[in-house]
Scaffold this motif. Structure first.
Motif, PDB file in Angstrom:
ATOM      1  N   ALA A 306     -10.668   2.067  39.836  1.00 53.40           N
ATOM      2  CA  ALA A 306     -11.835   1.252  40.189  1.00 53.40           C
ATOM      3  C   ALA A 306     -11.493   0.272  41.303  1.00 53.40           C
ATOM      4  O   ALA A 306     -12.281   0.067  42.242  1.00 53.40           O
ATOM      5  CB  ALA A 306     -12.341   0.500  38.959  1.00 53.40           C
ATOM      6  N   LEU A 307     -10.314  -0.343  41.222  1.00 49.84           N
ATOM      7  CA  LEU A 307      -9.897  -1.283  42.268  1.00 49.84           C
ATOM      8  C   LEU A 307      -9.678  -0.551  43.585  1.00 49.84           C
ATOM      9  O   LEU A 307     -10.100  -1.032  44.649  1.00 49.84           O
ATOM     10  CB  LEU A 307      -8.609  -1.998  41.839  1.00 49.84           C
ATOM     11  CG  LEU A 307      -8.026  -2.981  42.850  1.00 49.84           C
ATOM     12  CD1 LEU A 307      -8.988  -4.134  43.104  1.00 49.84           C
ATOM     13  CD2 LEU A 307      -6.673  -3.507  42.366  1.00 49.84           C
ATOM     14  N   ALA A 308      -9.028   0.611  43.542  1.00 47.71           N
ATOM     15  CA  ALA A 308      -8.771   1.369  44.770  1.00 47.71           C
ATOM     16  C   ALA A 308     -10.071   1.787  45.445  1.00 47.71           C
ATOM     17  O   ALA A 308     -10.212   1.682  46.669  1.00 47.71           O
ATOM     18  CB  ALA A 308      -7.916   2.599  44.450  1.00 47.71           C
ATOM     19  N   VAL A 309     -11.034   2.246  44.662  1.00 48.93           N
ATOM     20  CA  VAL A 309     -12.312   2.689  45.239  1.00 48.93           C
ATOM     21  C   VAL A 309     -13.077   1.509  45.817  1.00 48.93           C
ATOM     22  O   VAL A 309     -13.637   1.588  46.918  1.00 48.93           O
ATOM     23  CB  VAL A 309     -13.147   3.427  44.169  1.00 48.93           C
ATOM     24  CG1 VAL A 309     -14.568   3.673  44.663  1.00 48.93           C
ATOM     25  CG2 VAL A 309     -12.484   4.757  43.809  1.00 48.93           C
ATOM     26  N   ARG A 310     -13.095   0.372  45.091  1.00 46.50           N
ATOM     27  CA  ARG A 310     -13.797  -0.808  45.604  1.00 46.50           C
ATOM     28  C   ARG A 310     -13.193  -1.233  46.951  1.00 46.50           C
ATOM     29  O   ARG A 310     -13.905  -1.501  47.920  1.00 46.50           O
ATOM     30  CB  ARG A 310     -13.696  -1.947  44.583  1.00 46.50           C
ATOM     31  CG  ARG A 310     -14.163  -3.318  45.087  1.00 46.50           C
ATOM     32  CD  ARG A 310     -15.664  -3.380  45.332  1.00 46.50           C
ATOM     33  NE  ARG A 310     -16.425  -3.035  44.159  1.00 46.50           N
ATOM     34  CZ  ARG A 310     -16.749  -3.889  43.179  1.00 46.50           C
ATOM     35  NH1 ARG A 310     -16.368  -5.155  43.256  1.00 46.50           N
ATOM     36  NH2 ARG A 310     -17.456  -3.479  42.145  1.00 46.50           N
ATOM     37  N   TRP A 311     -11.860  -1.290  47.012  1.00 40.01           N
ATOM     38  CA  TRP A 311     -11.215  -1.743  48.250  1.00 40.01           C
ATOM     39  C   TRP A 311     -11.405  -0.726  49.369  1.00 40.01           C
ATOM     40  O   TRP A 311     -11.621  -1.100  50.526  1.00 40.01           O
ATOM     41  CB  TRP A 311      -9.737  -2.002  48.000  1.00 40.01           C
ATOM     42  CG  TRP A 311      -9.045  -2.605  49.189  1.00 40.01           C
ATOM     43  CD1 TRP A 311      -9.351  -3.786  49.800  1.00 40.01           C
ATOM     44  CD2 TRP A 311      -7.948  -2.039  49.903  1.00 40.01           C
ATOM     45  NE1 TRP A 311      -8.497  -3.997  50.858  1.00 40.01           N
ATOM     46  CE2 TRP A 311      -7.628  -2.951  50.944  1.00 40.01           C
ATOM     47  CE3 TRP A 311      -7.202  -0.878  49.765  1.00 40.01           C
ATOM     48  CZ2 TRP A 311      -6.591  -2.713  51.844  1.00 40.01           C
ATOM     49  CZ3 TRP A 311      -6.162  -0.647  50.659  1.00 40.01           C
ATOM     50  CH2 TRP A 311      -5.873  -1.548  51.679  1.00 40.01           C
ATOM     51  N   ARG A 314     -14.564  -1.243  50.977  1.00 40.12           N
ATOM     52  CA  ARG A 314     -14.582  -2.470  51.778  1.00 40.12           C
ATOM     53  C   ARG A 314     -13.936  -2.274  53.151  1.00 40.12           C
ATOM     54  O   ARG A 314     -14.383  -2.863  54.137  1.00 40.12           O
ATOM     55  CB  ARG A 314     -13.852  -3.598  51.034  1.00 40.12           C
ATOM     56  CG  ARG A 314     -14.645  -4.202  49.917  1.00 40.12           C
ATOM     57  CD  ARG A 314     -14.020  -5.524  49.487  1.00 40.12           C
ATOM     58  NE  ARG A 314     -14.813  -6.161  48.446  1.00 40.12           N
ATOM     59  CZ  ARG A 314     -14.534  -7.351  47.939  1.00 40.12           C
ATOM     60  NH1 ARG A 314     -13.491  -8.037  48.383  1.00 40.12           N
ATOM     61  NH2 ARG A 314     -15.301  -7.873  47.010  1.00 40.12           N
ATOM     62  N   VAL A 315     -12.856  -1.510  53.214  1.00 46.30           N
ATOM     63  CA  VAL A 315     -12.129  -1.376  54.486  1.00 46.30           C
ATOM     64  C   VAL A 315     -12.416  -0.048  55.169  1.00 46.30           C
ATOM     65  O   VAL A 315     -11.851   0.239  56.222  1.00 46.30           O
ATOM     66  CB  VAL A 315     -10.607  -1.540  54.266  1.00 46.30           C
ATOM     67  CG1 VAL A 315     -10.296  -2.899  53.681  1.00 46.30           C
ATOM     68  CG2 VAL A 315     -10.039  -0.418  53.384  1.00 46.30           C
ATOM     69  N   GLY A 316     -13.317   0.754  54.590  1.00 46.62           N
ATOM     70  CA  GLY A 316     -13.569   2.088  55.131  1.00 46.62           C
ATOM     71  C   GLY A 316     -14.060   2.077  56.566  1.00 46.62           C
ATOM     72  O   GLY A 316     -13.789   3.020  57.324  1.00 46.62           O
ATOM     73  N   HIS A 317     -14.762   1.000  56.970  1.00 42.98           N
ATOM     74  CA  HIS A 317     -15.291   0.966  58.332  1.00 42.98           C
ATOM     75  C   HIS A 317     -14.197   0.974  59.381  1.00 42.98           C
ATOM     76  O   HIS A 317     -14.443   1.275  60.543  1.00 42.98           O
ATOM     77  CB  HIS A 317     -16.161  -0.282  58.507  1.00 42.98           C
ATOM     78  CG  HIS A 317     -15.381  -1.575  58.406  1.00 42.98           C
ATOM     79  ND1 HIS A 317     -15.017  -2.133  57.194  1.00 42.98           N
ATOM     80  CD2 HIS A 317     -14.881  -2.390  59.361  1.00 42.98           C
ATOM     81  CE1 HIS A 317     -14.344  -3.244  57.417  1.00 42.98           C
ATOM     82  NE2 HIS A 317     -14.236  -3.429  58.717  1.00 42.98           N
ATOM     83  N   ARG A 318     -12.974   0.644  58.973  1.00 44.16           N
ATOM     84  CA  ARG A 318     -11.864   0.644  59.931  1.00 44.16           C
ATOM     85  C   ARG A 318     -11.335   2.050  60.200  1.00 44.16           C
ATOM     86  O   ARG A 318     -10.488   2.230  61.071  1.00 44.16           O
ATOM     87  CB  ARG A 318     -10.712  -0.223  59.405  1.00 44.16           C
ATOM     88  CG  ARG A 318     -11.090  -1.657  59.079  1.00 44.16           C
ATOM     89  CD  ARG A 318      -9.841  -2.456  58.788  1.00 44.16           C
ATOM     90  NE  ARG A 318     -10.156  -3.807  58.315  1.00 44.16           N
ATOM     91  CZ  ARG A 318      -9.275  -4.797  58.264  1.00 44.16           C
ATOM     92  NH1 ARG A 318      -8.028  -4.576  58.649  1.00 44.16           N
ATOM     93  NH2 ARG A 318      -9.620  -5.991  57.815  1.00 44.16           N
ATOM     94  N   PHE A 319     -11.821   3.015  59.441  1.00 41.70           N
ATOM     95  CA  PHE A 319     -11.283   4.375  59.532  1.00 41.70           C
ATOM     96  C   PHE A 319     -12.447   5.343  59.763  1.00 41.70           C
ATOM     97  O   PHE A 319     -12.929   5.995  58.838  1.00 41.70           O
ATOM     98  CB  PHE A 319     -10.505   4.706  58.258  1.00 41.70           C
ATOM     99  CG  PHE A 319      -9.395   3.727  57.994  1.00 41.70           C
ATOM    100  CD1 PHE A 319      -8.170   3.875  58.610  1.00 41.70           C
ATOM    101  CD2 PHE A 319      -9.604   2.618  57.184  1.00 41.70           C
ATOM    102  CE1 PHE A 319      -7.159   2.958  58.402  1.00 41.70           C
ATOM    103  CE2 PHE A 319      -8.612   1.692  56.975  1.00 41.70           C
ATOM    104  CZ  PHE A 319      -7.372   1.855  57.585  1.00 41.70           C
TER     105      PHE A 319
END
Length: 692
Positions: A306-311, A314-319
């Motif tokens: 759950a923590l990995a997916v949430r993060w 959050r940072v997916g726009h950088r990739f």
């Protein structure tokens, strides 16, 4: 103050050194530093600096400027050579260009212009734009700087942004651009390029009517604000959309699949703000040469995925080139996913046909790294067995990010200089309450505050257990939280923490997956730790309960700690959280005979008695003492050699001795209650009284 490592203008003015952030709080010093940085490595005339600092300079302005130069030198920690140098007609700030974010931005934009390949150009422009943290020189108290030089910098940013969006359109990413372009046309309403790009993105997304409406909005705005008709680019695109020009629908570059495989971020995630911030801090700056590998480790049910997916969301726009999610089944009822199968799935996500792929894992991994070269991809590898499991799946590209979750401690993670390991444990009590509230609602929790606290405690503050308990209560609105607490206390707690009574969706099932991966010797030690009549164990007492040599016991403890089944409480001490202790005790009842369990407790109590009597003799050598018997076979007591080690041992083990006295009878060894109490009395009267 240390050596300067970073100078930032693209946002608030910031200075960083090897010693940390440098405080440049005085307004005039901020203005002076900004003016010098904007023309770094060039001479800034004295008159220019005076004009920037004061709207109406006084007669003594030059002398005051000299004072400010001295203060700025002290703030920057100027050495003998000096980075802030005096010139015949002004001053010069001499720095390495890469230290200044503005220089890095311009260098990346220049590299993008000469990249010669759209994907590479897009990547470089994204890296350049990520350097912007807000309006240039934000907060610097100088109207002259902000309205002249800062305005020019903003124009540079907007041109780079326009070109980045153009390359996104050429790469077929029109669907991802629409929301961003709506915002840009709102923030920059007179910039026709953004209106034109919005129309094209909408048209290529199959939204022709909206594209035409966007033109009407742009035209009305230009006519109203400027009294002008749209330019040739906007008008030509409008006509092409009206006639359905087939050339508009085709990106200039053949679109490569951009996978978006992250699961929905719909889990109740509470109490993990600090961990999310720590993960974000692990991301490299644009100058980092390493590929970040971030591992989230912890026991079963603590919320790693759950923590990995949430993060990742959050940072997916950088990739921009893809988000991959792969369950490796490291701890699963299914066999772990092999490297060959994992690589094939990852390649298929990028449209690579499986026909003709090599069977050799090394060749497959090389093909995979080639596909990811020059791409910025986020890869979540969930439920890895260990560090070796993920090694063939790591991209070679520095622009990628790999997020790993595992019950293993991931020792030996590759790319150690770019890797971060975040150990995850149970939630804080307040966060556990919040998680229950996400499912049950605040009103229901407010009716039974004490029962809520008890339920959080009974669930070991473990997110999996809390979610199961909350889902069970949500499905039975007539059942009180207090009734659920009573049921868990009075019966099989692990069995009660199962969704709809399904044992496969339970806390016990989650623990089973870790337990069954252990070799038999590690399983046995895990079981016996739960029935030990002490609060925690050392290597010595663990060796006694298992009847094994110290070195072998330490090896097995390392395995259990790495699997997050045993918790290192303090240096050289180990324990079990409540739910794991109950699980291990159940396993011991099922797999070890009563005689085996009694023999294990007997060895431990004998070890403690031997050590306590030895400590008493060393602490009070002039008193009469009971003899120290030979230890039982398989027992190696702590080798106490003097009064100081004996005192330290007693301080550490006093609580365990009291617990052993209280529980000896329950293990069928009542004689040890009196023997240990006597030994404890010989060591320390207060502790002996507590034992009674």
């Amino acid at each position: 103050m240390g050596t300067i490592t970073d100078l930032r203008l693209l946002g608030e003015l910031e200075v960083h050194s090897t010693a940390g952030p440098v405080n440049v709080s005085a307004g005039k010093l901020q203005v002076l530093l900004a003016a010098l940085l904007l023309r770094a490595n060039q001479t800034v005339p004295t008159d220019r600096l005076v004009a920037v600092l004061w709207e109406r300079p006084t007669v003594g302005a030059r002398a005051t400027l000299h004072v400010y130069i001295g203060r700025l030198r002290r703030v920057l920690g100027d050495g003998a050579e000096g980075v802030l140098r005096t010139r015949p007609d002004g001053y010069s700030l001499v720095i390495e260009p890469e230290l200044l974010d503005l220089c890095r931005f311009r260098r990346l934009v220049e590299q993008a212009a000469g990249a010669g390949e759209v994907r590479r150009e897009n990547e470089l422009l994204r890296r350049a734009l990520e350097l912007w943290r807000g309006p240039a020189l934000a907060g610097v108290p100088s109207v002259a700087l902000r309205h002249t030089l800062a305005a020019g910098l903003e124009e540079e940013r907007l041109r780079a942004l326009e070109r980045r969006i153009e390359t996104d359109l050429e790469l077929g990413r029109h669907g991802d651009l629409v929301a961003e372009l709506f915002g840009l046309t709102r923030d920059q309403p007179l910039r026709e390029a953004f209106h034109q790009q919005l129309m094209l993105a909408l048209y290529r997304s199959g939204r022709q009517t909206e594209a035409l409406a966007a033109y009407r909005v742009a035209r009305d705005l230009l006519v109203r604000e400027l009294g002008l008709e749209p330019g040739a680019g906007l008008s030509t695109l409008h006509q092409a959309i009206l006639r359905g020009d087939p050339l508009l629908a085709r990106p200039m570059v053949v679109a490569v699949p951009v996978p978006r495989e992250l699961p929905r971020d719909n889990a109740a995630l509470c109490g993990r703000a600090a961990e999310l911030a720590e993960l974000t801090a692990a991301l490299p700056t644009d100058r980092s040469a390493g590929m970040p590998v971030v591992a989230i480790t912890g026991p079963p049910g603590c919320g790693k995925t759950a923590l990995a997916v949430r993060w990742a969301h959050r940072v997916g726009h950088r990739f921009p080139d893809g988000h991959l999610f792969l369950d490796l089944h490291g701890y699963s009822q299914d066999p772990p996913l092999s490297a060959a199968a994992a690589l094939a799935r990852l390649l298929r996500a990028f449209g690579i046909p499986l026909d003709g792929l090599p069977e050799d894992v090394a060749e497959l991994a090389a093909r995979y790294r080639s596909v990811l070269h020059d791409r910025r991809v986020l890869l979540v590898l969930d439920n890895a067995r260990d560090a070796e499991h993920i090694r063939p799946l790591l991209p070679g590209a520095a622009g990628c990010l790999v997020v790993v979750t595992s019950r293993d401690r991931m020792r030996g993670l590759p790319v150690a200089d770019a890797a971060a390991v975040l150990p995850l444990g149970p939630l804080a009590a307040e966060a556990g309450r919040d998680l229950l509230g996400e499912v049950l609602g605040a009103a229901r929790l407010a009716e039974e505050p004490q029962a809520v606290a008890d339920l959080v405690d009974l669930c070991g503050q473990l997110p999996l257990a809390l979610r199961i308990a909350a889902a069970d209560l949500a499905g039975r609105p007539g059942v009180t939280i207090a009734a659920q607490v009573a049921a868990l206390r009075g019966g099989d707690r692990l069995g009660g923490l199962a969704l709809d009574g399904d044992p496969r969706s339970s806390v016990r099932a989650a623990f089973d997956l870790s337990y069954t991966r252990l070799a038999p010797p590690a399983r046995r030690l895990f079981r016996l730790t739960a029935i030990a009549p002490v609060r925690d164990l050392t290597t010595t007492t663990a060796a006694a309960i298992a009847g094994l040599p110290i070195a072998e016991t330490q090896r097995l403890l390392d395995i259990l700690v790495a699997a997050h089944l045993v918790q290192p409480d303090r240096p050289h001490r180990f324990g079990l959280p409540d739910l794991l202790r109950e699980y291990a005790a159940g396993r011991a009842l099922a797999e070890d005979t009563a005689a085996q369990r009694k023999a294990a407790a007997h060895r431990l109590l004998d070890c403690q008695l031997h050590s306590a009597r030895t400590a008493a003799r060393l602490l009070f050598p002039d008193r009469p003492h009971a003899p120290v018997p030979d230890p039982l076979p398989g027992v190696s007591p702590v080798p106490l050699t003097g009064a100081a080690p004996a005192k330290r041992w007693l301080a550490a083990e006093c609580g365990n001795l009291v617990t052993a006295i209280a529980e000896a009878d329950g293990h069928g060894l009542p004689e040890y209650a009196g023997l240990l109490a006597g030994a404890l009395r010989d060591c320390d009267v207060k502790a002996a009284n507590a034992a009674r």
